[in-house]
Structure formats: C-alpha cells, structure tokens
Design a protein around this motif. Structure first.
Motif, PDB file in Angstrom:
ATOM      1  N   MET A  42       0.843  -1.189   0.000  1.00 17.73           N
ATOM      2  CA  MET A  42       0.000   0.000   0.000  1.00 17.73           C
ATOM      3  C   MET A  42       0.885   1.249   0.000  1.00 17.73           C
ATOM      4  N   LYS A  43       0.276   2.380  -0.146  1.00 14.64           N
ATOM      5  CA  LYS A  43       0.944   3.682  -0.080  1.00 14.64           C
ATOM      6  C   LYS A  43       2.167   3.708  -1.003  1.00 14.64           C
ATOM      7  N   ASN A  44       3.319   4.185  -0.516  1.00 13.54           N
ATOM      8  CA  ASN A  44       4.496   4.282  -1.368  1.00 13.54           C
ATOM      9  C   ASN A  44       5.228   2.958  -1.537  1.00 13.54           C
ATOM     10  N   SER A  45       4.610   1.874  -1.110  1.00  9.15           N
ATOM     11  CA  SER A  45       5.203   0.556  -1.315  1.00  9.15           C
ATOM     12  C   SER A  45       4.778  -0.076  -2.628  1.00  9.15           C
ATOM     13  N   GLY A  46       4.060   0.675  -3.457  1.00 10.98           N
ATOM     14  CA  GLY A  46       3.830   0.182  -4.796  1.00 10.98           C
ATOM     15  C   GLY A  46       2.379   0.134  -5.225  1.00 10.98           C
ATOM     16  N   THR A  47       2.206  -0.410  -6.414  1.00  7.63           N
ATOM     17  CA  THR A  47       0.877  -0.527  -6.992  1.00  7.63           C
ATOM     18  C   THR A  47       0.774  -1.860  -7.722  1.00  7.63           C
ATOM     19  N   GLY A  48      -0.383  -2.468  -7.638  1.00  8.18           N
ATOM     20  CA  GLY A  48      -0.581  -3.763  -8.284  1.00  8.18           C
ATOM     21  C   GLY A  48      -0.257  -4.911  -7.353  1.00  8.18           C
ATOM     22  N   ARG A  49      -0.682  -6.085  -7.735  1.00  7.99           N
ATOM     23  CA  ARG A  49      -0.427  -7.303  -6.972  1.00  7.99           C
ATOM     24  C   ARG A  49       0.017  -8.393  -7.947  1.00  7.99           C
ATOM     25  N   GLU A  50       0.864  -9.305  -7.470  1.00  4.49           N
ATOM     26  CA  GLU A  50       1.280 -10.453  -8.267  1.00  4.49           C
ATOM     27  C   GLU A  50       1.140 -11.720  -7.437  1.00  4.49           C
ATOM     28  N   GLY A  51       1.024 -12.843  -8.146  1.00  7.59           N
ATOM     29  CA  GLY A  51       0.815 -14.129  -7.507  1.00  7.59           C
ATOM     30  C   GLY A  51      -0.473 -14.766  -8.002  1.00  7.59           C
ATOM     31  N   GLY A  52      -0.373 -15.991  -8.549  1.00  5.74           N
ATOM     32  CA  GLY A  52      -1.556 -16.687  -9.000  1.00  5.74           C
ATOM     33  C   GLY A  52      -2.399 -15.875  -9.960  1.00  5.74           C
ATOM     34  N   GLU A  53      -3.689 -15.743  -9.665  1.00  3.20           N
ATOM     35  CA  GLU A  53      -4.593 -15.012 -10.558  1.00  3.20           C
ATOM     36  C   GLU A  53      -4.255 -13.527 -10.620  1.00  3.20           C
ATOM     37  N   HIS A  54      -3.545 -13.016  -9.595  1.00  7.23           N
ATOM     38  CA  HIS A  54      -3.146 -11.609  -9.606  1.00  7.23           C
ATOM     39  C   HIS A  54      -2.043 -11.385 -10.637  1.00  7.23           C
ATOM     40  N   SER A  55      -1.157 -12.351 -10.805  1.00  4.09           N
ATOM     41  CA  SER A  55      -0.181 -12.276 -11.894  1.00  4.09           C
ATOM     42  C   SER A  55      -0.881 -12.366 -13.249  1.00  4.09           C
ATOM     43  N   ARG A  56      -1.920 -13.165 -13.308  1.00  2.00           N
ATOM     44  CA  ARG A  56      -2.694 -13.249 -14.549  1.00  2.00           C
ATOM     45  C   ARG A  56      -3.244 -11.877 -14.927  1.00  2.00           C
ATOM     46  N   ASP A  57      -3.686 -11.106 -13.938  1.00  2.00           N
ATOM     47  CA  ASP A  57      -4.192  -9.760 -14.214  1.00  2.00           C
ATOM     48  C   ASP A  57      -3.108  -8.863 -14.799  1.00  2.00           C
ATOM     49  N   VAL A  58      -1.867  -9.052 -14.341  1.00  2.00           N
ATOM     50  CA  VAL A  58      -0.754  -8.245 -14.833  1.00  2.00           C
ATOM     51  C   VAL A  58      -0.441  -8.583 -16.290  1.00  2.00           C
ATOM     52  N   PHE A  59      -0.379  -9.875 -16.601  1.00  2.00           N
ATOM     53  CA  PHE A  59       0.173 -10.318 -17.881  1.00  2.00           C
ATOM     54  C   PHE A  59      -0.882 -10.648 -18.951  1.00  2.00           C
ATOM     55  N   THR A  60      -2.142 -10.401 -18.650  1.00  2.00           N
ATOM     56  CA  THR A  60      -3.178 -10.637 -19.656  1.00  2.00           C
ATOM     57  C   THR A  60      -4.101  -9.431 -19.766  1.00  2.00           C
ATOM     58  N   VAL A  61      -4.833  -9.387 -20.857  1.00  2.00           N
ATOM     59  CA  VAL A  61      -5.904  -8.398 -21.017  1.00  2.00           C
ATOM     60  C   VAL A  61      -7.218  -9.167 -21.066  1.00  2.00           C
ATOM     61  N   VAL A  62      -8.254  -8.571 -20.523  1.00  2.00           N
ATOM     62  CA  VAL A  62      -9.545  -9.244 -20.466  1.00  2.00           C
ATOM     63  C   VAL A  62     -10.556  -8.475 -21.316  1.00  2.00           C
ATOM     64  N   ARG A  63     -11.341  -9.209 -22.075  1.00  2.00           N
ATOM     65  CA  ARG A  63     -12.442  -8.623 -22.829  1.00  2.00           C
ATOM     66  C   ARG A  63     -13.701  -9.419 -22.481  1.00  2.00           C
ATOM     67  N   THR A  64     -14.830  -8.778 -22.496  1.00  2.00           N
ATOM     68  CA  THR A  64     -16.086  -9.453 -22.212  1.00  2.00           C
ATOM     69  C   THR A  64     -16.901  -9.584 -23.496  1.00  2.00           C
ATOM     70  N   LEU A  65     -17.244 -10.819 -23.816  1.00  2.00           N
ATOM     71  CA  LEU A  65     -18.052 -11.086 -25.012  1.00  2.00           C
ATOM     72  C   LEU A  65     -19.513 -11.260 -24.605  1.00  2.00           C
ATOM     73  N   HIS A  66     -20.380 -10.700 -25.399  1.00  2.00           N
ATOM     74  CA  HIS A  66     -21.823 -10.779 -25.153  1.00  2.00           C
ATOM     75  C   HIS A  66     -22.475 -11.525 -26.320  1.00  2.00           C
ATOM     76  N   LEU A  67     -23.057 -12.662 -26.030  1.00  2.00           N
ATOM     77  CA  LEU A  67     -23.718 -13.471 -27.061  1.00  2.00           C
ATOM     78  C   LEU A  67     -25.219 -13.442 -26.821  1.00  2.00           C
ATOM     79  N   PRO A  68     -26.007 -13.172 -27.859  1.00  2.00           N
ATOM     80  CA  PRO A  68     -27.468 -13.136 -27.653  1.00  2.00           C
ATOM     81  C   PRO A  68     -27.989 -14.499 -27.226  1.00  2.00           C
ATOM     82  N   ALA A  69     -28.945 -14.489 -26.333  1.00  2.00           N
ATOM     83  CA  ALA A  69     -29.476 -15.736 -25.780  1.00  2.00           C
ATOM     84  C   ALA A  69     -30.599 -16.302 -26.644  1.00  2.00           C
ATOM     85  N   PHE A  70     -30.877 -15.694 -27.776  1.00  2.00           N
ATOM     86  CA  PHE A  70     -31.969 -16.202 -28.627  1.00  2.00           C
ATOM     87  C   PHE A  70     -31.458 -16.494 -30.027  1.00  2.00           C
TER      88      PHE A  70
END
Length: 525
Positions: free
Chosen positions: A497-525
């Motif tokens: 926290m504070k001046n000790s940095g920004t972001g988190r790493e480890g497991g799924e938190h590393s995934r957040d760092v090294f990937t980009v996420v997009r949300t796809l919307h598919l019609p249900a009909f």
C-alpha cells in the motif's frame, strides 16, 4: 526498496572471455578458484534471441562496461555491458518477433517448457546457490533457500495455467456474457539485487506462462545468476526471443527499456524513487500495464502476551528472523520493532542476547551487497551516533575505499532511544539495522505502525485471537504475518500500500498483470 544503490562503471573494453567453465563450479572451492584464476576477467553477455551475444551498440559509449565486485571480499568478479538504448531496442524487437507464435502456443506446451526449466534448475541447484552467494553476499544456506523458491516459481505457474477458470453470466435471459483473456504483449521485467534469482524468476515464470514474451534486466550489482539462466532456457527449449536478458544500469539500460513504446507492460521490484521514475517515464502510455513492488519500512508489533513463557522463544526468534535474515536486505524485513511497555525491557535484553548468539557475521550473516550500499548503511549509523541513540549491539562501521575493501561487512545492529522523526526511524535503511520503541496501548501500536509512507508488510506477535483480527485488519500493509514471517503461498496477492507500490502479483493476480480481459456478449436467442 533501497536497492537502487549505484555501482561504478568505467569506459573500458569488455573481455570477450568464454565462460563455459562457470558451469563446472558446482562447489564453493571451485568457484573461488575460478574467480581468482581469472582475476576479474570474466565477462557476462546479454541473452537475446536465444543466444548469448555482446550488445551491438552504435553509440560511442559501446565499450563501456560495469564492474561487479564480490561483497564478501571486495574483489572484482566480472564485468558486464552497460547496454545502450539501440541494443535495448534490438532485444525488444526480438521479443516482439517471438510474441505472435508464443502467445498462440497451447497451455500444455507452455506448461511443459516451464516444468523443464524448473527441473533443470533443480539439477543445477547447488551451482546457482554458490554463484548467488558469491555475487550477492548472502550466506550459502540462504542462497539455497532462494534457489528453491525460484524452482517453485516455474513449477507453480507451469501447473496454474492448466487449471484456470473464467466467468460466464446471463443478462436477464437476453444475453450470455463471458470473460476472455489473452496475453498482454511484451514485458520489461526488472528485478533488484537483494534476492536476484528468486525475484527475477518470480516475474519470468508467470510472464511466459500466460503467453507473453519479455526483456528482463537484473540489477547491475548482481547479474551472475541471470546470466546463467540463459543456458537453462536454451536447454529447456524456450523458443528464441521469448525471454531475453540484457545487462546494464538503471539510468541507461533500464530507462530505455521501460520507456520504449514497443513495451506493453512493466513488472518492477526495487526502490520507491525508481518506481516514481518509471511512472513518470510511462505516464503518457496509458495502456501500459504497470506492476511496481517498491520500498518498505515494516513494523513488528510485540504485545505483552507474546512474551509469556510458553511462546516467548517463538516471539524472539520470529522478530529476530524478520529483522536480520539476509542481512536485513529483504523488502519484507521488520526493521521497526514496537514493544508493549510492560515487557519492553525484557524483550530488548532477550532479543539482543538472541541476535548476538544466532546472527554471526561470516556464518549466519553475509556481507551487504555493494560498497555503495555499505556506505549508505554506514551514514545512517553515524547519524544514530550523532543523535545519541543507544547501541545495544553493533556500531557504525568504518569508511572504506574500493581498493582497500576486504568485504562489505556490517554487523547486526540494535538501536533504542531513536527519535520518532529521525531518518534512522523513517527511512528504509535496507540493512541489518533495527530500532526498538515502546508503546502503551493497542491504539498507539497501530498508530505507530501506520505512521510511515510505506505499507508493504507488518508482523504482529500476540496470542490474543481477537487482537489478531482487530489489529491485523487495521495495519496499512499489503502483507501481514501473525506469529510467523515470510510464509507465503504463491497464489496469494503480493504487493504493498501507499508508497510501497501498486498492483499485486501471484496466481490469478499475476494473470491480471500479464493478460488483457475482454467481455463477449452473445445473444441468448
């Protein structure tokens, strides 16, 4: 994290020596004899495009090299290139060329390669530990622990990517939405000198696991094990250009790397001032992923109940380990100790006795990493003398010149009577120096602990279950250890926290760092 202390560099030709013999140095005696026989004429090279090569710089400064010294003796170990901006761009282009193919490899393929890296590190565990100990100054026992953690980094992420999950949701029967992740691109991975192999692999392993490519830059103070890693990647079958390792300082090499518009993200561990510089260099590059793990001046809170006879030994041991492991050169060290007043005198006496018996220079305490860092610690201890702090153990070490240095040794130092506004109490010294201060109430303990610009870690020593939660949840720190220290599962979020940095790493938190996420919307009909 106080890890950006400069090292001198000179305009001189790098020796084009073959270094294959480094791999024969699987005992401390062999490595020591090898260094002596070469008299500092060992040259390290960049690892770019799957091959070792000297940087091809068009700059007039292309012959400039950095000298790297052995902390325990002060003697020259090797030279390494101060890679110039045009050669940095060559390495980035190598990573960019490799990205389209690597990002599309299956998880099973990436997993198998990372697992092979882990296995090869295990096979060469002692060799890496020996060179890490020599290059950084840490004890061989400590180096072995960190090599084991580097092995775990590759092992963990090799399996993590095989069991990822995503989220899917229905929107009122109108549409099905789901999250899709893809590799973010080419990353700059910059690691510090205090735990060189462990922290560099903490970045490389997830970066490659999630399909990104990288240019990694270790600290110029401790580049040996990063140099050796190139051979491991070759043997493991990592495709050329997927991971590139360049050597150099922060001002020239590091700045060119993070500022490049061809870099999609930066994972950095190091000093807060360097983290600020990275933010400034990249402020106009809004889409660049930043994960910055920075400085710490971490508190250890000792409550009276933790000094009861049944847990007294554990309390002293954990507080001492958190203060002096790896010569205090760990960003997570508890260098500000606050003790409940009713047990303050007992704690100071027993803590001092324990540290004096257990933390012995040359045996369980190594040398600090460089002459520059030695001088930094020395100046803080001279300030403590001027301000009339009480030295229960240790003293201000003498000034040294490089030519006369017989090693950068700072004995464990325990201080009391340090003013709240003293730089000794406020600044991250990043060495074997601890201050001890009394408190009277729980509220005061929390206030003292949080009275810092930093918020990386905290250690809480108490047997009161309610207090563990009550105080632990108030501490302004990304990581809180209760009655233990440095215990970590690799999936938990790591960062401050504070001046000790920004972001988190480890497991799924590393995934957040090294990937980009997009949300796809598919019609249900």
């Amino acid at each position: 994290m106080g890890r950006e202390s400069p090292t001198p560099w000179y305009a001189r030709a790098c020796v084009a020596d073959r270094v294959d013999d480094l791999w024969t140095c699987d005992t401390l005696d062999k490595a020591t004899a090898f260094i002596k026989s070469h008299n500092g004429q060992i040259s390290l090279r960049n690892f770019v495009g799957g091959q070792y090569r000297s940087p091809r710089n068009s700059s007039a400064e292309s012959s400039q090299c950095i000298n790297s010294f052995e902390p325990k003796t002060g003697r020259l170990i090797c030279t390494l290139p101060c890679t110039q901006p045009d050669a940095v761009e060559d390495a980035i282009r190598s990573a960019r060329s490799a990205f389209p193919t690597w990002s599309k490899t299956t998880r099973a393929e990436r997993s198998a390669i990372l697992r092979r890296v882990s296995e090869l590190l295990q096979e060469h565990r002692e060799l890496f530990a020996i060179w890490e100990s020599i290059d950084q100054g840490k004890t061989l026992e400590r180096a072995r622990i960190e090599v084991d953690r580097a092995i775990s980094n590759f092992s963990y992420f090799s399996t993590f990517i095989l069991h990822e999950q995503t989220a899917a949701r229905m929107v009122d029967g109108v549409a099905l939405t789901y999250e899709h992740r893809s590799p973010a691109g080419v990353f700059a991975l910059i690691s510090p000198w205090n735990m060189p192999l462990y922290l560099l692999t903490w970045k490389i392993a997830p970066c490659l696991a999630f399909g990104c490519t990288a240019v990694a830059k270790p600290s110029e103070v401790t580049s040996m094990t990063a140099f050796l890693l190139g051979e491991i990647f070759q043997k493991a079958g990592v495709p050329p250009g997927v991971i590139n390792i360049i050597l150099g300082d922060g001002v020239t090499t590091g700045a060119a790397l993070v500022a490049s518009t061809l870099i999609n993200g930066v994972s950095f561990t190091g000093g807060t001032q360097t983290g600020i510089a990275i933010r400034r260099l990249t402020a106009h590059q809004i889409g660049k992923h930043l994960s910055l793990e920075l400085g710490g001046k971490n508190p250890t809170l000792v409550f009276a109940d933790s000094m009861e006879s049944s847990v007294r030994e554990r309390t002293i041991r954990v507080a001492a380990m958190a203060a002096f492991e790896n010569q205090g050169e760990i960003c997570l060290c508890g260098s500000r100790v606050y003790v409940e007043k009713s047990v303050y005198q007992d704690f100071v006496r027993e803590f001092t006795s324990y540290v004096k018996a257990k933390y012995i220079m040359g045996q369980t305490v190594g040398a600090v990493a460089s002459l520059q860092h030695y001088d930094k610690i020395r100046r803080y201890l001279e300030l403590a003398v001027e301000q009339k702090a009480t030295f229960h153990l240790g003293s201000a070490p003498p000034a040294l010149a490089q030519k006369e240095a017989q090693g950068y040794w700072v004995e464990p130092t325990i201080l009391t009577d340090v003013a709240k506004d003293s730089a000794v109490q406020i600044d991250e010294i990043f060495g074997p120096v601890v201050t001890i201060t009394p408190f009277e109430t729980e509220e005061e303990a929390v206030q003292l602990a949080n009275d810092s610009e930093y918020g990386l870690a905290a250690i809480l020593l108490t047997t009161n279950g309610a207090r563990m939660r009550r105080v632990g949840e108030q501490l302004e720190a990304g990581l809180v250890w209760i009655n233990c220290w440095l215990v970590r599962e690799l999936g938990t979020p790591f960062g401050g926290m504070k001046n000790s940095g920004t972001g988190r790493e480890g497991g799924e938190h590393s995934r957040d760092v090294f990937t980009v996420v997009r949300t796809l919307h598919l019609p249900a009909f």
